[in-house]
Design an enzyme around this catalytic site. Sequence first.
Site, PDB file in Angstrom:
ATOM      1  N   ASP A 129      -8.878  -2.811   2.248  1.00 63.27           N
ATOM      2  CA  ASP A 129      -9.672  -1.808   3.113  1.00 63.27           C
ATOM      3  C   ASP A 129      -9.813  -0.598   2.392  1.00 63.27           C
ATOM      4  OD1 ASP A 129      -6.674  -0.985   2.742  1.00 63.27           O
ATOM      5  OD2 ASP A 129      -7.150   0.344   4.419  1.00 63.27           O
ATOM      6  N   GLU A 158      -3.862  -0.508   3.758  1.00 65.13           N
ATOM      7  CA  GLU A 158      -3.088   0.465   3.087  1.00 65.13           C
ATOM      8  C   GLU A 158      -3.645   2.024   3.642  1.00 65.13           C
ATOM      9  OE1 GLU A 158      -1.924   3.162  -0.101  1.00 65.13           O
ATOM     10  OE2 GLU A 158      -4.011   2.817   0.672  1.00 65.13           O
TER      11      GLU A 158
HETATM   12 ZN   LIG Z   1      -5.853   2.982  -2.346  1.00 68.19          ZN
END
Ligand SMILES: [Zn+2]
Length: 409
Positions: free
Chosen positions: A80, A175
């Site tokens: 992401d 994340e």
């Molecule tokens: Zn990162």
Amino acid sequence: MGKVVDRFISYSRIDTQSDENSDSCPSTTSQLDLATILKEEMEAMGLDEVTLDDNGYLMATLPSNMQKELPVIGFIAHMDTSPEMSGKNVNPQIVKNYDGKDITLNKSKNIVLSPDDFQDLKKYSGHDLITTDGTTLLGADDKAGIAEIITAIEYLINEPGIEHGKIRIGFTPDEEIGRGADMFDITTFGADFAYTVDGGEEGELEYENFNAAMAVVDIEGRNVHPGTAKNQMINSIHLANEFNAMLPTQERPEHTEKYEGFFHLIDIKGKVEKSRIRYLIRDHDSKKFKEKKTLLRNITSFMNEKYGKKRVKLNIKDQYLNMRDIITEHYHVVELAEKAMIQAGVKPLVRPIRGGTDGARLSYMGLPCPNIFTGGHNFHGRFEFIPVKSMINAVNTIINIIKLIPVTY
Ligand SMILES: [Zn+2]
């Protein structure tokens, strides 16, 4: 090695922005678009145990080609990109042989990447750089990490004479919204230790990170016609400003560095009736981290005493902890990466992460996991860039770590 650039550019064009307002995992289905492409790519390369689970965690194995029992090591990156800046229609630009001057990212919008604003640029005079077109982030955080891992693994597949143990690869969603490790199954992953390839500048090697929490402050006002508001109206926007003004100005991201923690005001939304403030709380030191949370609680109590009726509600959620305590028990993992970098001609820069990584959470779950560089700079914004040479050095660092395992253990 040119492949690492082509790979990175093709991944960067896929919008994988995560969304903290979503409860699903992955938080955005677009992350699965990249996961699917990566799965096919790794299958085509001939990797084993290529699995993509329902939560968007993609894993794969490069099997050992040795008889010797060796520790299994993992390399992890996240798919992401940050919610702070659009990752849609990313259009990477390659600046060949950078002349050390201003780089015009976008002529019509007059967006310039200048060494006057970003001193680090000066180090890369004469290098090839990859930049944005000024309208989006680049996504080197962490698609550069993904491209570097895959390119290193491909190199080993093409060089079967190089002996190595079992290598696990893990690509995770979400994340950037602090959930990358939430559904990471470390048993299935089955590594003895791992590295996230999610750092910045070339040479970065990190095993200390912030203790992190997010605070949401909800403030209730009372709206009445402004003409008859005297002694009746309570404007929640003013209360929000008052709340924010009680936090120490010097403890903001823009005034802190190294081991200094901060309160990061990420947004204020407000109308007279209702306002919401959100902060990221960060500190490497667990005592100071607690003190920061206490300060927010004290301000909340003060505001509620002053304005009554529990107008201010504070909600603090811990996000991750400093992995230092775990990693120092497995310090060989750090030393191995240092050695691999030196062999690749990279000067290791061991320093505390002013942020977090999946690795911090994974370390607490039982998978010691320091972080190594991708080579990128200015993450999460339009001025993000990455030097090609740094990407190549990251690939070589990964290869060297893998090569060092049989001679180290
Ligand atoms: Zn990162």
